[in-house]
Design a protein around this motif. Structure first.
Motif, PDB file in Angstrom:
ATOM      1  N   ALA A   1      12.734  49.680 123.209  1.00 23.25           N
ATOM      2  CA  ALA A   1      13.998  49.065 123.615  1.00 23.25           C
ATOM      3  C   ALA A   1      15.125  50.092 123.721  1.00 23.25           C
ATOM      4  O   ALA A   1      16.062  49.905 124.503  1.00 23.25           O
ATOM      5  CB  ALA A   1      14.389  47.967 122.630  1.00 23.25           C
ATOM      6  N   LEU A   2      15.048  51.153 122.963  1.00 20.84           N
ATOM      7  CA  LEU A   2      16.102  52.172 122.997  1.00 20.84           C
ATOM      8  C   LEU A   2      16.257  52.789 124.378  1.00 20.84           C
ATOM      9  O   LEU A   2      17.357  53.183 124.758  1.00 20.84           O
ATOM     10  CB  LEU A   2      15.818  53.273 121.978  1.00 20.84           C
ATOM     11  CG  LEU A   2      16.095  52.921 120.523  1.00 20.84           C
ATOM     12  CD1 LEU A   2      15.645  54.056 119.618  1.00 20.84           C
ATOM     13  CD2 LEU A   2      17.555  52.611 120.300  1.00 20.84           C
ATOM     14  N   ALA A   3      15.201  52.855 125.141  1.00 19.76           N
ATOM     15  CA  ALA A   3      15.246  53.475 126.465  1.00 19.76           C
ATOM     16  C   ALA A   3      16.016  52.624 127.472  1.00 19.76           C
ATOM     17  O   ALA A   3      16.458  53.143 128.492  1.00 19.76           O
ATOM     18  CB  ALA A   3      13.837  53.721 126.963  1.00 19.76           C
ATOM     19  N   THR A   4      16.197  51.348 127.191  1.00 24.99           N
ATOM     20  CA  THR A   4      16.801  50.462 128.184  1.00 24.99           C
ATOM     21  C   THR A   4      18.171  49.928 127.799  1.00 24.99           C
ATOM     22  O   THR A   4      18.779  49.186 128.555  1.00 24.99           O
ATOM     23  CB  THR A   4      15.883  49.257 128.444  1.00 24.99           C
ATOM     24  OG1 THR A   4      15.720  48.540 127.218  1.00 24.99           O
ATOM     25  CG2 THR A   4      14.536  49.696 128.971  1.00 24.99           C
ATOM     26  N   GLY A   5      18.696  50.310 126.608  1.00 22.50           N
ATOM     27  CA  GLY A   5      19.935  49.718 126.132  1.00 22.50           C
ATOM     28  C   GLY A   5      21.184  50.493 126.496  1.00 22.50           C
ATOM     29  O   GLY A   5      21.133  51.654 126.884  1.00 22.50           O
ATOM     30  N   ASP A   6      22.320  49.820 126.355  1.00 24.85           N
ATOM     31  CA  ASP A   6      23.607  50.472 126.544  1.00 24.85           C
ATOM     32  C   ASP A   6      23.960  51.234 125.257  1.00 24.85           C
ATOM     33  O   ASP A   6      23.273  51.132 124.258  1.00 24.85           O
ATOM     34  CB  ASP A   6      24.690  49.438 126.875  1.00 24.85           C
ATOM     35  CG  ASP A   6      24.836  48.415 125.773  1.00 24.85           C
ATOM     36  OD1 ASP A   6      25.686  48.636 124.887  1.00 24.85           O
ATOM     37  OD2 ASP A   6      24.092  47.414 125.786  1.00 24.85           O
ATOM     38  N   GLU A   7      25.053  51.978 125.274  1.00 20.40           N
ATOM     39  CA  GLU A   7      25.395  52.859 124.161  1.00 20.40           C
ATOM     40  C   GLU A   7      25.567  52.113 122.834  1.00 20.40           C
ATOM     41  O   GLU A   7      25.064  52.544 121.802  1.00 20.40           O
ATOM     42  CB  GLU A   7      26.663  53.637 124.483  1.00 20.40           C
ATOM     43  CG  GLU A   7      26.972  54.732 123.485  1.00 20.40           C
ATOM     44  CD  GLU A   7      28.126  55.602 123.908  1.00 20.40           C
ATOM     45  OE1 GLU A   7      28.864  56.040 123.004  1.00 20.40           O
ATOM     46  OE2 GLU A   7      28.302  55.844 125.107  1.00 20.40           O
ATOM     47  N   ALA A   8      26.258  50.987 122.835  1.00 23.29           N
ATOM     48  CA  ALA A   8      26.473  50.221 121.603  1.00 23.29           C
ATOM     49  C   ALA A   8      25.158  49.663 121.067  1.00 23.29           C
ATOM     50  O   ALA A   8      24.910  49.694 119.859  1.00 23.29           O
ATOM     51  CB  ALA A   8      27.455  49.091 121.858  1.00 23.29           C
ATOM     52  N   THR A   9      24.321  49.181 121.964  1.00 23.90           N
ATOM     53  CA  THR A   9      23.023  48.643 121.552  1.00 23.90           C
ATOM     54  C   THR A   9      22.141  49.749 120.997  1.00 23.90           C
ATOM     55  O   THR A   9      21.464  49.564 119.982  1.00 23.90           O
ATOM     56  CB  THR A   9      22.331  47.945 122.732  1.00 23.90           C
ATOM     57  OG1 THR A   9      23.187  46.912 123.216  1.00 23.90           O
ATOM     58  CG2 THR A   9      21.000  47.353 122.328  1.00 23.90           C
ATOM     59  N   VAL A  10      22.146  50.892 121.646  1.00 28.77           N
ATOM     60  CA  VAL A  10      21.345  52.022 121.188  1.00 28.77           C
ATOM     61  C   VAL A  10      21.782  52.435 119.783  1.00 28.77           C
ATOM     62  O   VAL A  10      20.940  52.692 118.918  1.00 28.77           O
ATOM     63  CB  VAL A  10      21.437  53.210 122.175  1.00 28.77           C
ATOM     64  CG1 VAL A  10      20.849  54.473 121.570  1.00 28.77           C
ATOM     65  CG2 VAL A  10      20.736  52.866 123.472  1.00 28.77           C
ATOM     66  N   ASP A  11      23.088  52.478 119.519  1.00 32.22           N
ATOM     67  CA  ASP A  11      23.582  52.842 118.199  1.00 32.22           C
ATOM     68  C   ASP A  11      23.096  51.861 117.141  1.00 32.22           C
ATOM     69  O   ASP A  11      22.602  52.253 116.088  1.00 32.22           O
ATOM     70  CB  ASP A  11      25.106  52.921 118.206  1.00 32.22           C
ATOM     71  CG  ASP A  11      25.661  53.383 116.875  1.00 32.22           C
ATOM     72  OD1 ASP A  11      25.171  54.413 116.352  1.00 32.22           O
ATOM     73  OD2 ASP A  11      26.583  52.727 116.355  1.00 32.22           O
ATOM     74  N   LEU A  12      23.233  50.583 117.419  1.00 32.02           N
ATOM     75  CA  LEU A  12      22.788  49.555 116.484  1.00 32.02           C
ATOM     76  C   LEU A  12      21.287  49.644 116.244  1.00 32.02           C
ATOM     77  O   LEU A  12      20.817  49.612 115.107  1.00 32.02           O
ATOM     78  CB  LEU A  12      23.155  48.163 117.006  1.00 32.02           C
ATOM     79  CG  LEU A  12      22.647  46.988 116.173  1.00 32.02           C
ATOM     80  CD1 LEU A  12      23.322  46.972 114.809  1.00 32.02           C
ATOM     81  CD2 LEU A  12      22.887  45.691 116.901  1.00 32.02           C
ATOM     82  N   MET A  13      20.526  49.774 117.311  1.00 31.93           N
ATOM     83  CA  MET A  13      19.068  49.824 117.195  1.00 31.93           C
ATOM     84  C   MET A  13      18.606  51.093 116.471  1.00 31.93           C
ATOM     85  O   MET A  13      17.623  51.065 115.734  1.00 31.93           O
ATOM     86  CB  MET A  13      18.419  49.723 118.571  1.00 31.93           C
ATOM     87  CG  MET A  13      18.699  48.410 119.274  1.00 31.93           C
ATOM     88  SD  MET A  13      18.191  46.969 118.316  1.00 31.93           S
ATOM     89  CE  MET A  13      16.477  46.918 118.721  1.00 31.93           C
TER      90      MET A  13
END
Length: 52
Positions: free
Chosen positions: A19-31
């Motif tokens: 999922a990290l490859a497809t997320g936006d910056e905020a989502t990537v940080d949370l994940m």
């Protein structure tokens, strides 16, 4: 029981990494934060005396 728990954590870790490859910056940080927590939870039983 511990083997199943570690296996479940490893499944979640793999899905989060994907999922990290497809997320936006905020989502990537949370994940990324959640990934670190899951990796720790999966590591603890393996590192304990006697392991799994």
């Amino acid at each position: 029981m511990l083997k199943a728990l570690v296996r479940d954590h490893e499944t979640i870790i793999a899905r989060v990494r994907k999922a990290l490859a497809t997320g936006d910056e905020a989502t990537v940080d949370l994940m990324t934060q959640r990934l670190a927590a899951r990796e720790k939870l999966a590591w603890m039983p393996r590192a304990s005396p006697g392991g799994i």
